[in-house]
Design a protein around this motif. Structure first.
Motif, PDB file in Angstrom:
ATOM      1  N   TRP A  36     -15.452  36.083  99.390  1.00 23.10           N
ATOM      2  CA  TRP A  36     -15.006  37.341  99.338  1.00 23.10           C
ATOM      3  C   TRP A  36     -14.253  37.846  98.321  1.00 23.10           C
ATOM      4  CZ3 TRP A  36      -9.842  39.457 100.381  1.00 23.10           C
ATOM      5  CH2 TRP A  36      -9.870  40.797 100.929  1.00 23.10           C
ATOM      6  N   GLU A  37     -14.545  39.109  97.672  1.00 25.52           N
ATOM      7  CA  GLU A  37     -13.857  39.805  96.602  1.00 25.52           C
ATOM      8  C   GLU A  37     -13.312  38.696  95.668  1.00 25.52           C
ATOM      9  OE1 GLU A  37     -10.829  42.436  97.430  1.00 25.52           O
ATOM     10  OE2 GLU A  37     -12.316  43.498  98.845  1.00 25.52           O
ATOM     11  N   ILE A  38     -14.283  37.780  95.155  1.00 23.95           N
ATOM     12  CA  ILE A  38     -14.105  36.752  93.887  1.00 23.95           C
ATOM     13  C   ILE A  38     -13.127  37.539  92.919  1.00 23.95           C
ATOM     14  CG2 ILE A  38     -14.985  35.231  92.306  1.00 23.95           C
ATOM     15  CD1 ILE A  38     -17.364  34.979  94.161  1.00 23.95           C
ATOM     16  N   GLU A  39     -13.640  38.642  92.500  1.00 25.49           N
ATOM     17  CA  GLU A  39     -12.889  39.474  91.220  1.00 25.49           C
ATOM     18  C   GLU A  39     -11.475  39.750  91.578  1.00 25.49           C
ATOM     19  OE1 GLU A  39     -15.662  40.347  92.921  1.00 25.49           O
ATOM     20  OE2 GLU A  39     -17.376  39.841  91.340  1.00 25.49           O
ATOM     21  N   THR A  40     -11.339  40.279  92.884  1.00 28.99           N
ATOM     22  CA  THR A  40      -9.796  40.780  93.072  1.00 28.99           C
ATOM     23  C   THR A  40      -8.931  39.381  92.791  1.00 28.99           C
ATOM     24  OG1 THR A  40     -10.438  42.138  94.880  1.00 28.99           O
ATOM     25  CG2 THR A  40      -8.345  41.454  94.899  1.00 28.99           C
ATOM     26  N   PHE A  41      -9.253  38.130  93.355  1.00 25.28           N
ATOM     27  CA  PHE A  41      -8.295  36.979  93.257  1.00 25.28           C
ATOM     28  C   PHE A  41      -8.216  36.447  91.867  1.00 25.28           C
ATOM     29  CE2 PHE A  41      -9.522  36.887  97.617  1.00 25.28           C
ATOM     30  CZ  PHE A  41      -8.333  36.900  98.258  1.00 25.28           C
ATOM     31  N   ARG A  42      -9.462  36.896  90.886  1.00 22.75           N
ATOM     32  CA  ARG A  42      -9.484  36.570  89.564  1.00 22.75           C
ATOM     33  C   ARG A  42      -8.210  37.384  88.796  1.00 22.75           C
ATOM     34  NH1 ARG A  42     -14.382  37.596  88.024  1.00 22.75           N
ATOM     35  NH2 ARG A  42     -15.098  35.419  88.377  1.00 22.75           N
ATOM     36  N   VAL A  43      -8.138  38.515  89.242  1.00 26.84           N
ATOM     37  CA  VAL A  43      -7.106  39.561  88.840  1.00 26.84           C
ATOM     38  C   VAL A  43      -5.649  38.846  89.354  1.00 26.84           C
ATOM     39  CG1 VAL A  43      -6.200  41.784  88.841  1.00 26.84           C
ATOM     40  CG2 VAL A  43      -8.357  41.527  89.029  1.00 26.84           C
ATOM     41  N   PHE A  44      -5.715  38.583  90.456  1.00 27.47           N
ATOM     42  CA  PHE A  44      -4.271  37.869  91.208  1.00 27.47           C
ATOM     43  C   PHE A  44      -4.136  36.651  90.154  1.00 27.47           C
ATOM     44  CE2 PHE A  44      -4.069  39.183  95.768  1.00 27.47           C
ATOM     45  CZ  PHE A  44      -4.138  40.812  95.133  1.00 27.47           C
ATOM     46  N   THR A  64      -4.872  38.959 101.008  1.00 24.90           N
ATOM     47  CA  THR A  64      -4.437  38.734  99.665  1.00 24.90           C
ATOM     48  C   THR A  64      -2.917  38.724  99.923  1.00 24.90           C
ATOM     49  OG1 THR A  64      -4.283  41.082 100.064  1.00 24.90           O
ATOM     50  CG2 THR A  64      -5.988  40.381  98.606  1.00 24.90           C
ATOM     51  N   VAL A  65      -2.436  38.884 100.786  1.00 25.37           N
ATOM     52  CA  VAL A  65      -0.735  38.649 101.169  1.00 25.37           C
ATOM     53  C   VAL A  65      -0.738  36.974 101.181  1.00 25.37           C
ATOM     54  CG1 VAL A  65       1.041  38.447 102.811  1.00 25.37           C
ATOM     55  CG2 VAL A  65      -0.317  40.605 102.172  1.00 25.37           C
ATOM     56  N   LEU A  66      -1.327  36.282 101.906  1.00 25.85           N
ATOM     57  CA  LEU A  66      -1.252  34.727 101.957  1.00 25.85           C
ATOM     58  C   LEU A  66      -1.584  34.153 100.782  1.00 25.85           C
ATOM     59  CD1 LEU A  66      -3.126  34.513 105.428  1.00 25.85           C
ATOM     60  CD2 LEU A  66      -0.529  34.043 105.165  1.00 25.85           C
ATOM     61  N   TYR A  67      -2.489  34.634 100.005  1.00 19.37           N
ATOM     62  CA  TYR A  67      -2.745  34.051  98.627  1.00 19.37           C
ATOM     63  C   TYR A  67      -1.757  34.584  97.623  1.00 19.37           C
ATOM     64  CZ  TYR A  67      -5.750  32.811  94.488  1.00 19.37           C
ATOM     65  OH  TYR A  67      -6.513  32.239  93.732  1.00 19.37           O
ATOM     66  N   ALA A  68      -1.269  35.699  97.808  1.00 16.33           N
ATOM     67  CA  ALA A  68      -0.219  36.106  96.722  1.00 16.33           C
ATOM     68  C   ALA A  68       0.983  35.049  96.926  1.00 16.33           C
ATOM     69  CB  ALA A  68      -0.045  37.446  96.815  1.00 16.33           C
ATOM     70  N   ALA A  69       1.452  34.898  98.451  1.00 21.01           N
ATOM     71  CA  ALA A  69       2.439  34.362  98.386  1.00 21.01           C
ATOM     72  C   ALA A  69       2.825  32.983  97.800  1.00 21.01           C
ATOM     73  CB  ALA A  69       2.786  33.967  99.946  1.00 21.01           C
ATOM     74  N   HIS A  70       1.674  32.318  97.499  1.00 27.61           N
ATOM     75  CA  HIS A  70       1.778  31.043  96.577  1.00 27.61           C
ATOM     76  C   HIS A  70       1.930  31.214  95.337  1.00 27.61           C
ATOM     77  CE1 HIS A  70      -0.553  29.805 100.574  1.00 27.61           C
ATOM     78  NE2 HIS A  70      -0.018  28.515 100.242  1.00 27.61           N
ATOM     79  N   LYS A  71       1.930  32.413  94.921  1.00 23.73           N
ATOM     80  CA  LYS A  71       1.779  32.812  93.348  1.00 23.73           C
ATOM     81  C   LYS A  71       2.952  33.661  92.723  1.00 23.73           C
ATOM     82  CE  LYS A  71      -3.034  31.735  92.484  1.00 23.73           C
ATOM     83  NZ  LYS A  71      -2.644  30.769  91.232  1.00 23.73           N
ATOM     84  N   ALA A  72       3.685  34.359  93.831  1.00 26.50           N
ATOM     85  CA  ALA A  72       4.600  35.465  93.342  1.00 26.50           C
ATOM     86  C   ALA A  72       5.902  35.024  93.782  1.00 26.50           C
ATOM     87  CB  ALA A  72       4.074  36.830  93.907  1.00 26.50           C
ATOM     88  N   LYS A  73       6.901  35.649  93.431  1.00 24.47           N
ATOM     89  CA  LYS A  73       8.325  35.567  93.782  1.00 24.47           C
ATOM     90  C   LYS A  73       8.531  35.856  95.329  1.00 24.47           C
ATOM     91  CE  LYS A  73      12.964  36.829  92.700  1.00 24.47           C
ATOM     92  NZ  LYS A  73      13.733  37.880  91.855  1.00 24.47           N
ATOM     93  N   HIS A  74       8.056  37.084  95.582  1.00 25.70           N
ATOM     94  CA  HIS A  74       7.985  37.483  97.041  1.00 25.70           C
ATOM     95  C   HIS A  74       6.797  38.684  97.218  1.00 25.70           C
ATOM     96  CE1 HIS A  74      10.339  37.870 100.729  1.00 25.70           C
ATOM     97  NE2 HIS A  74       9.666  38.972 100.961  1.00 25.70           N
ATOM     98  N   ALA A  97       5.873  27.605 105.534  1.00 25.51           N
ATOM     99  CA  ALA A  97       6.167  27.173 104.148  1.00 25.51           C
ATOM    100  C   ALA A  97       6.404  28.401 103.063  1.00 25.51           C
ATOM    101  CB  ALA A  97       5.208  26.275 103.642  1.00 25.51           C
ATOM    102  N   ILE A  98       5.575  29.598 103.512  1.00 27.31           N
ATOM    103  CA  ILE A  98       5.640  30.628 102.550  1.00 27.31           C
ATOM    104  C   ILE A  98       6.007  31.887 103.462  1.00 27.31           C
ATOM    105  CG2 ILE A  98       3.740  29.835 101.131  1.00 27.31           C
ATOM    106  CD1 ILE A  98       1.939  31.584 102.602  1.00 27.31           C
ATOM    107  N   ALA A  99       6.189  31.796 104.732  1.00 19.35           N
ATOM    108  CA  ALA A  99       6.638  32.952 105.483  1.00 19.35           C
ATOM    109  C   ALA A  99       7.735  33.798 104.893  1.00 19.35           C
ATOM    110  CB  ALA A  99       6.621  32.515 107.004  1.00 19.35           C
ATOM    111  N   GLY A 100       8.595  32.798 104.481  1.00 15.73           N
ATOM    112  CA  GLY A 100      10.241  33.548 104.051  1.00 15.73           C
ATOM    113  C   GLY A 100       9.950  34.297 103.028  1.00 15.73           C
ATOM    114  N   LYS A 101       8.612  34.104 102.121  1.00 18.98           N
ATOM    115  CA  LYS A 101       8.418  34.905 100.923  1.00 18.98           C
ATOM    116  C   LYS A 101       7.601  36.139 101.209  1.00 18.98           C
ATOM    117  CE  LYS A 101       7.006  32.863  97.301  1.00 18.98           C
ATOM    118  NZ  LYS A 101       6.158  32.022  96.311  1.00 18.98           N
ATOM    119  N   VAL A 102       7.575  36.418 102.421  1.00 18.54           N
ATOM    120  CA  VAL A 102       6.672  37.666 102.804  1.00 18.54           C
ATOM    121  C   VAL A 102       7.384  38.656 103.815  1.00 18.54           C
ATOM    122  CG1 VAL A 102       4.423  38.284 103.941  1.00 18.54           C
ATOM    123  CG2 VAL A 102       4.419  36.297 102.527  1.00 18.54           C
ATOM    124  N   THR A 103       7.312  39.818 103.322  1.00 16.91           N
ATOM    125  CA  THR A 103       8.105  40.903 104.085  1.00 16.91           C
ATOM    126  C   THR A 103       6.870  41.812 104.460  1.00 16.91           C
ATOM    127  OG1 THR A 103       9.977  40.989 103.043  1.00 16.91           O
ATOM    128  CG2 THR A 103       9.670  42.702 104.280  1.00 16.91           C
TER     129      THR A 103
END
Length: 263
Positions: A36-44, A64-74, A97-103
């Motif tokens: 799914w949306e391989i190109e989107t995650f390549r941009v991420f 995209t939120v769950l994926y980005a939470a591994h890679k972004a500050k918040h 493990a990543i819930a605290g990094k997501v609003t």
């Protein structure tokens, strides 16, 4: 790997996260996320940075939120669809493990804060709800929040990446974001849905022929592109640099990244 009857662990590009498995429609999606949306995650992978925050406009149920939470500050995720938002919150809670990094906020981004209409395309939760009417005129009232209030309320002063995927709502939103985007210049990953403009909606109430609809769509796209003209680079889904004219030519779906940071 099944953790329990209600959850499933998903793998995407070497990252793992747990999601709710009780909704068969959503589970079908998760079982096919690998392609799914391989190109989107390549941009991420190229632009997300652990030193900066990420704003996800149209977070849906959280891929995209769950994926980005591994890679972004918040990660700040906005989703106005009540069915999708509840699933989003559930999925985030399953990943301590990543819930605290997501609003997460159940709101639509708009030019001003208040209320707005959210239209159902086929059913709520199916990822196609929009702030413009398309196949259906059925709507619910939802919260709208301006970018300035969002930044102020959540002290989001270090966002360097924004994704917008809002099912043709981008045509009205992007011009409203012009002052903020021009001043702050975050990298913008934008999905365009011109095909939805050709469905029954208020943008086309006064036009009837196919050529008139195409002209109206082109006008809306030109306005959108002009609102982003200050960015140095525009990239297509494969990371290839594209021209503004190529954006005007799309008739179905397109994803483009506007940035001052060369790929």
């Amino acid at each position: 790997m099944i953790m329990n009857p209600n959850c499933v662990t998903i793998a995407k590009n070497g990252l793992n996260f747990t999601v709710n498995a009780q909704n068969i429609h959503f589970l079908y999606f998760w079982n096919h996320i690998k392609g799914w949306e391989i190109e989107t995650f390549r941009v991420f992978d190229r632009y997300l940075n652990r030193q900066y925050c990420y704003l996800d406009i149209g977070a849906w149920i959280g891929p995209t939120v769950l994926y980005a939470a591994h890679k972004a500050k918040h990660v700040y995720g906005l989703e106005p669809d009540p069915v999708a938002f509840q699933e989003l919150v559930t999925n985030i809670s399953l990943n301590p493990a990543i819930a605290g990094k997501v609003t997460c906020l159940q709101a639509a981004l708009d030019g001003r804060s208040g209320n707005t209409k959210l239209y159902m395309r086929t059913r709520f939760g199916d990822s196609s709800s929009s702030t413009i009417p398309t196949l259906s005129n059925y709507f619910i009232e939802t919260t709208a929040i301006s970018i300035n209030k969002l930044i102020a309320d959540y002290q989001m002063n270090d966002i360097n990446f924004i994704k917008i995927d809002i099912e043709a709502g981008e045509y009205t939103l992007i011009p409203k974001l012009y002052p903020f985007l021009k001043k702050n210049r975050p990298t913008l990953n934008l999905s365009l849905h011109p095909q939805f403009l050709n469905d029954h909606n208020h943008f086309m109430d006064d036009v009837h022929s196919t050529s008139d609809k195409d002209t109206r769509t082109l006008q809306l796209t030109k306005t959108l592109v002009e609102s982003l003209e200050f960015y140095q680079y525009i990239y297509g889904p494969g990371g290839n640099q594209v021209s503004k004219d190529s954006i005007l030519e799309i008739t179905d779906y397109g994803m483009f990244t506007f940035t001052d940071d060369q790929w």
